[in-house]
Design a protein around this motif. Structure first.
Motif, PDB file in Angstrom:
ATOM      1  N   TYR A  78       0.851  -1.191   0.000  1.00  0.00           N
ATOM      2  CA  TYR A  78       0.000   0.000   0.000  1.00  0.00           C
ATOM      3  C   TYR A  78       0.888   1.243   0.000  1.00  0.00           C
ATOM      4  N   THR A  79       0.601   2.146  -0.881  1.00  0.00           N
ATOM      5  CA  THR A  79       1.332   3.412  -0.941  1.00  0.00           C
ATOM      6  C   THR A  79       0.447   4.513  -0.396  1.00  0.00           C
ATOM      7  N   THR A  80       0.979   5.268   0.571  1.00  0.00           N
ATOM      8  CA  THR A  80       0.166   6.276   1.247  1.00  0.00           C
ATOM      9  C   THR A  80       1.050   7.419   1.738  1.00  0.00           C
ATOM     10  N   SER A  81       0.394   8.532   2.027  1.00  0.00           N
ATOM     11  CA  SER A  81       1.115   9.684   2.578  1.00  0.00           C
ATOM     12  C   SER A  81       1.072   9.708   4.101  1.00  0.00           C
ATOM     13  N   THR A  82       0.427   8.719   4.703  1.00  0.00           N
ATOM     14  CA  THR A  82       0.353   8.634   6.163  1.00  0.00           C
ATOM     15  C   THR A  82       1.740   8.409   6.753  1.00  0.00           C
ATOM     16  N   GLU A  83       1.978   9.029   7.894  1.00  0.00           N
ATOM     17  CA  GLU A  83       3.273   8.887   8.564  1.00  0.00           C
ATOM     18  C   GLU A  83       3.545   7.422   8.910  1.00  0.00           C
ATOM     19  N   PRO A  84       4.808   6.981   8.794  1.00  0.00           N
ATOM     20  CA  PRO A  84       5.148   5.586   9.082  1.00  0.00           C
ATOM     21  C   PRO A  84       4.695   5.121  10.461  1.00  0.00           C
ATOM     22  N   SER A  85       4.907   5.966  11.482  1.00  0.00           N
ATOM     23  CA  SER A  85       4.507   5.575  12.834  1.00  0.00           C
ATOM     24  C   SER A  85       2.999   5.385  12.934  1.00  0.00           C
ATOM     25  N   LYS A  86       2.245   6.237  12.235  1.00  0.00           N
ATOM     26  CA  LYS A  86       0.780   6.119  12.233  1.00  0.00           C
ATOM     27  C   LYS A  86       0.343   4.853  11.511  1.00  0.00           C
ATOM     28  N   LEU A  87       1.019   4.530  10.416  1.00  0.00           N
ATOM     29  CA  LEU A  87       0.707   3.307   9.682  1.00  0.00           C
ATOM     30  C   LEU A  87       0.871   2.075  10.572  1.00  0.00           C
ATOM     31  N   ILE A  88       2.000   2.040  11.275  1.00  0.00           N
ATOM     32  CA  ILE A  88       2.265   0.892  12.148  1.00  0.00           C
ATOM     33  C   ILE A  88       1.256   0.825  13.279  1.00  0.00           C
ATOM     34  N   GLN A  89       0.967   1.961  13.883  1.00  0.00           N
ATOM     35  CA  GLN A  89       0.031   1.992  14.996  1.00  0.00           C
ATOM     36  C   GLN A  89      -1.366   1.527  14.574  1.00  0.00           C
ATOM     37  N   ASP A  90      -1.834   2.013  13.441  1.00  0.00           N
ATOM     38  CA  ASP A  90      -3.174   1.632  12.974  1.00  0.00           C
ATOM     39  C   ASP A  90      -3.252   0.148  12.625  1.00  0.00           C
ATOM     40  N   ALA A  91      -2.202  -0.346  11.963  1.00  0.00           N
ATOM     41  CA  ALA A  91      -2.212  -1.759  11.577  1.00  0.00           C
ATOM     42  C   ALA A  91      -2.164  -2.667  12.797  1.00  0.00           C
ATOM     43  N   VAL A  92      -1.288  -2.339  13.761  1.00  0.00           N
ATOM     44  CA  VAL A  92      -1.180  -3.158  14.968  1.00  0.00           C
ATOM     45  C   VAL A  92      -2.484  -3.111  15.761  1.00  0.00           C
ATOM     46  N   SER A  93      -3.101  -1.949  15.858  1.00  0.00           N
ATOM     47  CA  SER A  93      -4.367  -1.819  16.589  1.00  0.00           C
ATOM     48  C   SER A  93      -5.471  -2.640  15.932  1.00  0.00           C
ATOM     49  N   HIS A  94      -5.496  -2.597  14.610  1.00  0.00           N
ATOM     50  CA  HIS A  94      -6.525  -3.366  13.897  1.00  0.00           C
ATOM     51  C   HIS A  94      -6.388  -4.855  14.166  1.00  0.00           C
ATOM     52  N   PHE A  95      -5.193  -5.383  13.993  1.00  0.00           N
ATOM     53  CA  PHE A  95      -5.019  -6.822  14.175  1.00  0.00           C
ATOM     54  C   PHE A  95      -5.123  -7.222  15.649  1.00  0.00           C
ATOM     55  N   ALA A  96      -4.784  -6.297  16.546  1.00  0.00           N
ATOM     56  CA  ALA A  96      -4.965  -6.591  17.974  1.00  0.00           C
ATOM     57  C   ALA A  96      -6.440  -6.750  18.298  1.00  0.00           C
ATOM     58  N   SER A  97      -7.297  -5.982  17.621  1.00  0.00           N
ATOM     59  CA  SER A  97      -8.742  -6.105  17.840  1.00  0.00           C
ATOM     60  C   SER A  97      -9.285  -7.431  17.322  1.00  0.00           C
ATOM     61  N   ARG A  98      -8.509  -8.122  16.503  1.00  0.00           N
ATOM     62  CA  ARG A  98      -8.892  -9.433  15.977  1.00  0.00           C
ATOM     63  C   ARG A  98      -8.098 -10.548  16.654  1.00  0.00           C
ATOM     64  N   ALA A  99      -7.663 -10.266  17.886  1.00  0.00           N
ATOM     65  CA  ALA A  99      -7.007 -11.262  18.751  1.00  0.00           C
ATOM     66  C   ALA A  99      -5.614 -11.642  18.272  1.00  0.00           C
ATOM     67  N   TYR A 100      -4.940 -10.751  17.552  1.00  0.00           N
ATOM     68  CA  TYR A 100      -3.541 -10.970  17.185  1.00  0.00           C
ATOM     69  C   TYR A 100      -2.641 -10.256  18.187  1.00  0.00           C
ATOM     70  N   ARG A 101      -1.508 -10.889  18.486  1.00  0.00           N
ATOM     71  CA  ARG A 101      -0.563 -10.324  19.437  1.00  0.00           C
ATOM     72  C   ARG A 101       0.826 -10.299  18.811  1.00  0.00           C
ATOM     73  N   ILE A 102       1.610  -9.275  19.186  1.00  0.00           N
ATOM     74  CA  ILE A 102       2.964  -9.140  18.638  1.00  0.00           C
ATOM     75  C   ILE A 102       3.881 -10.211  19.220  1.00  0.00           C
ATOM     76  N   ASN A 103       4.632 -10.848  18.336  1.00  0.00           N
ATOM     77  CA  ASN A 103       5.635 -11.827  18.750  1.00  0.00           C
ATOM     78  C   ASN A 103       6.985 -11.358  18.236  1.00  0.00           C
ATOM     79  N   ASN A 104       7.765 -10.775  19.117  1.00  0.00           N
ATOM     80  CA  ASN A 104       9.052 -10.208  18.722  1.00  0.00           C
ATOM     81  C   ASN A 104      10.091 -11.269  18.387  1.00  0.00           C
ATOM     82  N   GLU A 105       9.839 -12.511  18.779  1.00  0.00           N
ATOM     83  CA  GLU A 105      10.815 -13.577  18.554  1.00  0.00           C
ATOM     84  C   GLU A 105      10.578 -14.304  17.223  1.00  0.00           C
ATOM     85  N   ALA A 106       9.458 -14.005  16.553  1.00  0.00           N
ATOM     86  CA  ALA A 106       9.115 -14.758  15.348  1.00  0.00           C
ATOM     87  C   ALA A 106       9.959 -14.357  14.142  1.00  0.00           C
TER      88      ALA A 106
END
Length: 220
Positions: A78-106
């Protein structure tokens, strides 16, 4: 010239003549053979068409059953003018709402964020698979009893439909699995930041619908 008729009577110039009994028997035997041959040809043609339809239906069902537990992984950009930090925050929040959790070791690659979630089996899908399996085996029984009634006349043949229930535990065990979604953001000086997502196609579609974004077209 004699022309055949019914009841052993044939037409000849000057009137009708009754054929001798032997001639009538030969003639009737020929007609019987011809009629039987036509019936066999019709039955064979119908059986052939039915077999082709049954094969295609059965193959489709097998493909559907195999695909029900297969991970459909895709990668999108996806190409967008949204700030990188905002992109990451929105994506992580969306998937967290669908019961996904960050795994830093993966995934240890720089900038790659991996989210994991447990996919549970669906009772609806299990019901559809069971219905398809029962219909397929029942169709086979009907075809056999219709075209080969002497060999497959027993009602015990319907017991062959019972193994179709085994598809439910098979699906249930295979559908429950851990799925990953990976995301990566590449910043651009011209505000054409890029977000890369990799995961199950259904999860990607949910993200696009929730965020109102469209994936980039990939050049062939």
């Amino acid at each position: 010239m004699a022309v055949g008729g019914e009841n052993g009577v044939c037409f000849v110039p000057g009137g009708f003549v009754r054929l001798p009994r032997k001639a009538r028997s030969v003639r009737n035997a020929r007609l019987t053979v011809r009629s039987s041959a036509m019936e066999v040809a019709d039955v064979g043609k119908s059986l052939g068409m039915t077999s082709v339809v049954f094969f295609l239906t059965g193959w489709g069902m097998v493909s559907f059953v195999k695909g029900s537990t297969k991970a459909r992984i895709i990668q999108t950009r996806y190409t967008t003018s949204t700030e990188p930090s905002k992109l990451i925050q929105d994506a992580v929040s969306h998937f967290a709402s669908r019961a996904y959790r960050i795994n830093n070791e993966a995934d240890k690659r720089p900038g790659v964020i991996t989210l994991e979630g447990l996919v549970s089996p669906s009772a609806t899908v299990a019901g559809i698979l069971l219905s398809c399996a029962v219909a397929s085996l029942a169709s086979l029984v009907i075809v056999l009893q219709t075209y080969y009634p002497e060999q497959f006349s027993s009602n015990l043949l319907w017991l062959s439909v019972l193994p179709s229930v085994l598809i439910v535990p098979w699906y249930w065990n295979g559908a429950e699995r851990i799925e990953q979604v990976k995301l990566l953001v590449e910043a651009d000086e011209n505000s054409k930041n890029k977000l890369f997502l990799k995961g199950h196609r259904d999860e990607i579609a949910e993200y696009e619908a929730a965020m109102g974004v469209k994936r980039d077209k990939v050049e062939e």
